[in-house]
Design a protein around this motif. Structure first.
Motif, PDB file in Angstrom:
ATOM      1  N   ASN A  11      39.016  37.740  79.889  1.00  0.00           N
ATOM      2  CA  ASN A  11      39.850  38.818  80.036  1.00  0.00           C
ATOM      3  C   ASN A  11      39.214  40.113  79.811  1.00  0.00           C
ATOM      4  OD1 ASN A  11      38.889  39.213  77.080  1.00  0.00           O
ATOM      5  ND2 ASN A  11      40.878  39.464  76.259  1.00  0.00           N
ATOM      6  N   ASP A  12      39.771  41.269  79.730  1.00  0.00           N
ATOM      7  CA  ASP A  12      38.957  42.505  79.777  1.00  0.00           C
ATOM      8  C   ASP A  12      39.157  43.336  78.276  1.00  0.00           C
ATOM      9  OD1 ASP A  12      41.603  43.478  80.045  1.00  0.00           O
ATOM     10  OD2 ASP A  12      41.088  44.813  81.926  1.00  0.00           O
ATOM     11  N   ASP A  13      40.378  42.558  77.590  1.00  0.00           N
ATOM     12  CA  ASP A  13      40.530  43.545  76.363  1.00  0.00           C
ATOM     13  C   ASP A  13      39.711  42.885  75.161  1.00  0.00           C
ATOM     14  OD1 ASP A  13      42.933  44.941  77.180  1.00  0.00           O
ATOM     15  OD2 ASP A  13      43.943  43.107  76.774  1.00  0.00           O
ATOM     16  N   ALA A  17      40.917  39.599  71.293  1.00  0.00           N
ATOM     17  CA  ALA A  17      42.291  40.210  71.360  1.00  0.00           C
ATOM     18  C   ALA A  17      43.504  39.212  71.448  1.00  0.00           C
ATOM     19  CB  ALA A  17      42.411  40.768  73.032  1.00  0.00           C
ATOM     20  N   ASN A  42      36.346  45.755  74.018  1.00  0.00           N
ATOM     21  CA  ASN A  42      37.363  46.085  74.957  1.00  0.00           C
ATOM     22  C   ASN A  42      36.777  46.713  76.468  1.00  0.00           C
ATOM     23  OD1 ASN A  42      39.211  47.492  76.738  1.00  0.00           O
ATOM     24  ND2 ASN A  42      40.662  47.741  74.702  1.00  0.00           N
ATOM     25  N   SER A  44      38.814  47.431  79.307  1.00  0.00           N
ATOM     26  CA  SER A  44      39.860  47.692  80.067  1.00  0.00           C
ATOM     27  C   SER A  44      39.492  48.656  81.357  1.00  0.00           C
ATOM     28  CB  SER A  44      40.732  48.341  79.236  1.00  0.00           C
ATOM     29  OG  SER A  44      41.403  47.344  78.387  1.00  0.00           O
ATOM     30  N   ASN A  97      46.596  40.296  79.813  1.00  0.00           N
ATOM     31  CA  ASN A  97      46.142  41.487  79.393  1.00  0.00           C
ATOM     32  C   ASN A  97      47.202  42.369  78.624  1.00  0.00           C
ATOM     33  OD1 ASN A  97      44.378  43.944  80.060  1.00  0.00           O
ATOM     34  ND2 ASN A  97      46.146  44.576  80.960  1.00  0.00           N
ATOM     35  N   ARG A  98      47.057  43.070  78.036  1.00  0.00           N
ATOM     36  CA  ARG A  98      47.879  44.103  77.125  1.00  0.00           C
ATOM     37  C   ARG A  98      48.322  45.284  78.129  1.00  0.00           C
ATOM     38  NH1 ARG A  98      47.710  48.930  74.008  1.00  0.00           N
ATOM     39  NH2 ARG A  98      49.023  48.894  72.198  1.00  0.00           N
ATOM     40  N   THR A 111      41.033  42.762  84.336  1.00  0.00           N
ATOM     41  CA  THR A 111      41.756  41.675  84.268  1.00  0.00           C
ATOM     42  C   THR A 111      41.787  41.090  85.746  1.00  0.00           C
ATOM     43  OG1 THR A 111      43.345  42.438  82.416  1.00  0.00           O
ATOM     44  CG2 THR A 111      44.161  40.321  83.803  1.00  0.00           C
ATOM     45  N   SER A 129      49.232  39.352  83.012  1.00  0.00           N
ATOM     46  CA  SER A 129      49.345  40.693  82.204  1.00  0.00           C
ATOM     47  C   SER A 129      50.836  40.444  81.686  1.00  0.00           C
ATOM     48  CB  SER A 129      49.133  41.763  83.065  1.00  0.00           C
ATOM     49  OG  SER A 129      47.934  41.863  83.570  1.00  0.00           O
TER      50      SER A 129
END
Length: 258
Positions: A11-13, A17, A42, A44, A97-98, A111, A129
């Motif tokens: 992920n990218d968070d 996360a 993080n 993002s 993703n958030r 993401t 996402s």
């Protein structure tokens, strides 16, 4: 299926996360062979950045969970060529993703980059996402991704065409039982750049952010279908980005002679 598919989750968070915890849970419903390699913090908006020229280290958090002080692309590379080098993953899942990754935002999405790098290593890449209202960043519900994530992933695994695309999936910000269905849609191509300068309250400081959504919007593209019609949207994105029409149109016209 469970004893055949190897799944790499990123992920990218960040590895801690809530979205990646949810995605790992979903992945384990699909396969018994699930591995997580994700950023320690993080990442993002980093897009497809690699941490080049800087030493990295692999922090093992659990038997099949690892963290790297790097980007999603770094994580997929290390996951596929080191952690799983004896048997690289069949599928790379990136997310959840958030916040939505739609329209031209996919070009800077970490993401999306996780799924895209997975395809470059021969895997099926799926970015996921969960849409949210960014005017209230404290509020995000994961119900749609939790309820519909497994079915969406299984559908792509069973029906996805070829390995020269990655699939960008977004879940709407509504109650899970209000989802209108799953739709294959193009991503919105904005009429102008979405990011711009925004001054900070601190003297001499500023932000790069999205203040408004560029318009007009295509009624059949991801923005409208996700945010106004509560559909789970799936966008297949080509890895080959060359404009062959432009190549053909310009053939023989470019010259170094002045």
């Amino acid at each position: 299926m469970a004893d055949q598919l190897r799944i790499l989750v990123t992920n990218d968070d960040g590895v801690d996360a809530p979205g990646i915890k949810l995605l790992e849970k979903i992945a384990r419903k699909i396969s018994d062979d699930v591995w997580v390699v994700a950023p320690a913090g993080n990442q993002s908006g980093v897009g497809h950045k690699f941490t080049l020229g800087t030493e990295l280290s692999l922090d093992q958090r659990d038997s099949q969970v690892f963290a790297i002080e790097g980007t999603p692309a770094d994580c997929v590379v290390i996951g596929m060529t080191h952690v799983l080098k004896d048997k690289p993953a069949d599928i790379v899942l990136s997310g959840v993703n958030r916040g939505q990754n739609i329209a031209d935002i996919i070009h800077c999405s970490g993401t999306a980059a996780g799924a895209r790098e997975g395809v470059l290593h021969g895997a099926l890449g799926i970015a996921l996402s969960q849409s949210m209202d960014f005017s209230n960043e404290q509020m995000i519900g994961w119900e749609c991704a939790e309820r519909h994530g497994e079915a969406a992933i299984r559908s792509i695994i069973e029906n996805g065409a070829g390995k020269d695309v990655y699939y960008n999936v977004n879940f709407p910000r509504c109650a899970a039982d209000e989802v209108t269905g799953i739709e294959l849609v193009p991503h919105q191509r904005f009429s102008e750049a979405a990011f711009e300068y925004y001054p900070s309250d601190n003297d001499g400081k500023f932000f790069v952010t999205i203040l408004k959504t560029p318009s007009p919007l295509d009624a059949d593209a991801d923005c409208v279908r996700l945010l106004e019609h509560n559909a789970v949207t799936v966008t297949p994105v080509r890895m080959q980005q060359s404009d062959f029409d432009a190549i053909n149109d310009l053939q023989g016209k470019l010259s170094l002679d002045q």
